[in-house]
Design an enzyme around this catalytic site. Structure first.
Site, PDB file in Angstrom:
ATOM      1  N   GLY A 162       0.816  -1.203   0.000  1.00 50.23           N
ATOM      2  CA  GLY A 162       0.000   0.000   0.000  1.00 50.23           C
ATOM      3  C   GLY A 162       0.848   1.250   0.000  1.00 50.23           C
ATOM      4  O   GLY A 162       2.079   1.196   0.101  1.00 50.23           O
ATOM      5  N   GLY A 191       1.112  -0.606   6.697  1.00 51.10           N
ATOM      6  CA  GLY A 191       0.129   0.435   6.941  1.00 51.10           C
ATOM      7  C   GLY A 191      -1.203  -0.172   7.333  1.00 51.10           C
ATOM      8  O   GLY A 191      -1.338  -1.390   7.489  1.00 51.10           O
ATOM      9  N   ALA A 192      -2.215   0.679   7.486  1.00 54.90           N
ATOM     10  CA  ALA A 192      -3.567   0.222   7.809  1.00 54.90           C
ATOM     11  C   ALA A 192      -4.567   1.196   7.207  1.00 54.90           C
ATOM     12  O   ALA A 192      -4.269   2.379   7.020  1.00 54.90           O
ATOM     13  CB  ALA A 192      -3.767   0.126   9.318  1.00 54.90           C
ATOM     14  N   ASP A 193      -5.743   0.685   6.908  1.00 55.58           N
ATOM     15  CA  ASP A 193      -6.816   1.546   6.411  1.00 55.58           C
ATOM     16  C   ASP A 193      -7.534   2.232   7.563  1.00 55.58           C
ATOM     17  O   ASP A 193      -7.973   3.373   7.437  1.00 55.58           O
ATOM     18  CB  ASP A 193      -7.785   0.717   5.576  1.00 55.58           C
ATOM     19  N   LYS A 208      -7.346  -3.801   7.329  1.00 55.30           N
ATOM     20  CA  LYS A 208      -6.321  -3.752   6.303  1.00 55.30           C
ATOM     21  C   LYS A 208      -6.827  -4.486   5.063  1.00 55.30           C
ATOM     22  O   LYS A 208      -7.786  -5.228   5.132  1.00 55.30           O
ATOM     23  CB  LYS A 208      -5.020  -4.396   6.803  1.00 55.30           C
ATOM     24  N   GLY A 209      -6.158  -4.253   3.953  1.00 57.02           N
ATOM     25  CA  GLY A 209      -6.529  -4.940   2.724  1.00 57.02           C
ATOM     26  C   GLY A 209      -6.969  -4.026   1.610  1.00 57.02           C
ATOM     27  O   GLY A 209      -7.359  -4.498   0.538  1.00 57.02           O
ATOM     28  N   GLY A 210      -6.884  -2.702   1.843  1.00 55.10           N
ATOM     29  CA  GLY A 210      -7.229  -1.773   0.776  1.00 55.10           C
ATOM     30  C   GLY A 210      -6.335  -1.928  -0.436  1.00 55.10           C
ATOM     31  O   GLY A 210      -6.745  -1.650  -1.565  1.00 55.10           O
ATOM     32  N   GLU A 269      -0.476 -10.449   3.835  1.00 53.20           N
ATOM     33  CA  GLU A 269      -0.142  -9.619   4.995  1.00 53.20           C
ATOM     34  C   GLU A 269      -0.474 -10.346   6.289  1.00 53.20           C
ATOM     35  O   GLU A 269       0.317 -10.331   7.243  1.00 53.20           O
ATOM     36  CB  GLU A 269      -0.895  -8.287   4.919  1.00 53.20           C
TER      37      GLU A 269
END
Length: 228
Positions: free
Chosen positions: A30, A85-87, A97-99, A106
C-alpha cells in the site's frame, strides 16, 4: 505534498529506525508501506545489512527497483519485524487492512512476525472500526454465496473491480468489500466471517499488531500494545 502524505513519510522513517543489522524484515503493501520500503532502501545505501520478504507482487517490484534484498516467503517460517500500513486502526490495536488487496499475504506474514509495526497518518486512527469497508478475500467460485452470507451479517457488499473486471489478488482470488459502517464487536464479526465456506481471509487484524506509529504533523506518536 499534502499533510497526510507527509505524515506517512515521517511515520515510515521512524519505523525503519527500528530495523537492525541481520534482521529479516516483512514489507507491507500500500501507499504508506511503500514509504517504509523507500526509507529502508536509503538505510541500506548507508550500510544497513538486512533481508526482506514482500507481502505482494507490487511491493516486490518496488523493493527490487530500490535494491532491497528479498527472499521468498515460501522458504521462511518466521520474520523478525514487519512494517505495514492500515486503512483504519483503533486504540485497542485492532485494524482494518486490505485496501491494497494483499490482506491474505499480509495476515500470514504478520502472524509469522516477532514484531509488527503499523505506520499511519493521523486520519487512520479511529474511535471505532467500520467506516472503511472490510475486505474479504474469497475463492471466485464462491463469490455470490459469500456475498449473500456477508449481506446476512448486515453488510453492503460489492465485488472489488479494476478496469471494469473483478480485481484479482496475487493468488488469483476475488475481494468482496463489506461496508458495515461500524464494527463495535470486531471479534464477533471476524469469527462469523471465518466460518463462511469460500472465505480465505478477512481484513480484520485483531492480535497481530505490537506497535502503532501515528504521525501528527511533524511528530510521531508511538504506542506499544500492553502499555497503560
Amino acid at each position: 505534498m499534502s499533510n497526510f502524505v507527509a505524515e506517512k513519510s515521517i511515520a515510515a522513517v521512524r519505523a525503519v529506525d527500528e530495523v537492525r543489522d541481520g534482521m529479516l524484515v516483512g514489507l507491507g503493501t500500500g501507499s504508506t508501506a511503500a514509504y517504509a520500503v523507500k526509507s529502508l532502501s536509503e538505510r541500506i545505501k548507508h550500510g544497513l545489512r538486512i533481508t526482506a520478504v514482500a507481502t505482494s507482487q507490487a511491493t516486490e517490484a518496488l523493493a527490487l527497483r530500490l535494491a532491497v534484498p528479498l527472499v521468498p516467503f515460501q522458504q521462511l517460517s518466521a520474520v523478525d519485524l514487519t512494517i505495514d500500513g492500515a486503512d483504519e486502526i483503533d486504540d485497542r490495536f485492532q485494524a482494518i487492512k486490505g485496501g491494497g488487496g494483499a490482506l491474505l499475504r499480509e495476515k500470514i506474514t504478520e502472524s509469522a512476525s516477532t514484531r509488527v509495526i503499523i505506520i499511519a497518518d493521523s486520519s487512520k486512527l479511529v474511535a471505532q472500526l467500520g467506516k472503511f469497508p472490510l475486505p474479504v478475500e474469497v475463492v471466485p467460485f464462491a463469490t455470490e454465496f459469500v456475498r449473500a452470507r456477508l449481506s446476512a451479517l448486515g453488510a453492503r457488499v460489492t465485488v472489488r473491480e479494476a478496469g471494469g473486471t473483478p480485481f484479482l489478488t496475487d493468488q488469483g482470488n476475488y475481494i468482496l468489500d463489506a461496508a458495515l459502517d461500524e464494527i463495535p464487536r470486531p471479534r464477533e464479526i471476524a469469527a462469523a466471517i471465518t466460518t463462511i465456506p469460500g472465505v480465505l481471509e478477512h481484513g480484520l487484524f485483531l492480535d497481530e499488531i505490537d506497535t502503532i506509529m501515528i504521525a501528527r504533523g511533524d511528530m510521531v506518536e508511538v504506542r506499544h500494545r500492553g502499555e497503560a
